[in-house]
Design a protein around this motif. Structure first.
Motif, PDB file in Angstrom:
ATOM      1  N   MET A  33      -2.434  64.220  18.267  1.00 11.14           N
ATOM      2  CA  MET A  33      -2.322  64.571  19.687  1.00 11.14           C
ATOM      3  C   MET A  33      -1.079  65.412  19.976  1.00 11.14           C
ATOM      4  O   MET A  33      -1.092  66.220  20.893  1.00 11.14           O
ATOM      5  N   LYS A  34      -0.022  65.239  19.194  1.00 10.42           N
ATOM      6  CA  LYS A  34       1.210  66.015  19.411  1.00 10.42           C
ATOM      7  C   LYS A  34       0.948  67.514  19.288  1.00 10.42           C
ATOM      8  O   LYS A  34       1.551  68.307  20.001  1.00 10.42           O
ATOM      9  N   THR A  35       0.071  67.889  18.376  1.00  5.00           N
ATOM     10  CA  THR A  35      -0.219  69.318  18.198  1.00  5.00           C
ATOM     11  C   THR A  35      -1.473  69.743  18.952  1.00  5.00           C
ATOM     12  O   THR A  35      -1.474  70.779  19.606  1.00  5.00           O
ATOM     13  N   ALA A  36      -2.532  68.956  18.864  1.00  8.29           N
ATOM     14  CA  ALA A  36      -3.796  69.339  19.503  1.00  8.29           C
ATOM     15  C   ALA A  36      -3.678  69.356  21.019  1.00  8.29           C
ATOM     16  O   ALA A  36      -4.306  70.189  21.680  1.00  8.29           O
ATOM     17  N   TYR A  37      -2.895  68.451  21.556  1.00  2.91           N
ATOM     18  CA  TYR A  37      -2.760  68.344  23.007  1.00  2.91           C
ATOM     19  C   TYR A  37      -1.299  68.531  23.415  1.00  2.91           C
ATOM     20  O   TYR A  37      -0.773  67.788  24.234  1.00  2.91           O
ATOM     21  N   ALA A  38      -0.631  69.545  22.825  1.00  3.99           N
ATOM     22  CA  ALA A  38       0.761  69.833  23.195  1.00  3.99           C
ATOM     23  C   ALA A  38       0.857  70.019  24.709  1.00  3.99           C
ATOM     24  O   ALA A  38       1.818  69.601  25.344  1.00  3.99           O
ATOM     25  N   GLU A  39      -0.172  70.643  25.264  1.00  2.00           N
ATOM     26  CA  GLU A  39      -0.321  70.709  26.719  1.00  2.00           C
ATOM     27  C   GLU A  39      -1.529  69.836  27.047  1.00  2.00           C
ATOM     28  O   GLU A  39      -2.601  70.013  26.451  1.00  2.00           O
TER      29      GLU A  39
END
Length: 98
Positions: A33-39
């Protein structure tokens, strides 16, 4: 994973993105989630169906790709709950045209 999402999941949660990846355990989901959903994504839930230990969400999701462009996709998430927590996810996602 946001704090509230982490509390809502079992420690051995399993997320299966069909034709893509499988994440096993809360830590793996948090790292993804840190990269896939950075926003944070924008969900537009069209239908929500619950029966026994299953919840199904159908709708659209807006996310940003690696180039910062908005992507609109249709999704169907099938959640299995255990003791009131999110234990398993099977996610079907199809990218649409904006």
């Amino acid at each position: 994973m946001q704090e509230r999402d982490a509390r809502a999941s079992t420690g051995d949660t399993k997320w299966v993105f069909l034709d893509d990846k499988i994440l096993e355990g809360k830590e793996a989901v948090c790292e993804w989630m840190k990269t896939a959903y950075a926003e944070p994504p924008v969900f537009m839930v069209e239908n929500l169906i619950a029966e026994d230990d299953f919840v199904i969400a159908i709708g659209k999701i807006k996310t940003k790709n690696e180039d910062g462009e908005m992507i609109l996709s249709s999704y169907c998430d099938v959640w299995k709950l255990r003791n009131g927590k999110l234990a398993e996810l099977k996610a079907f996602v199809i990218e649409n045209e904006l």
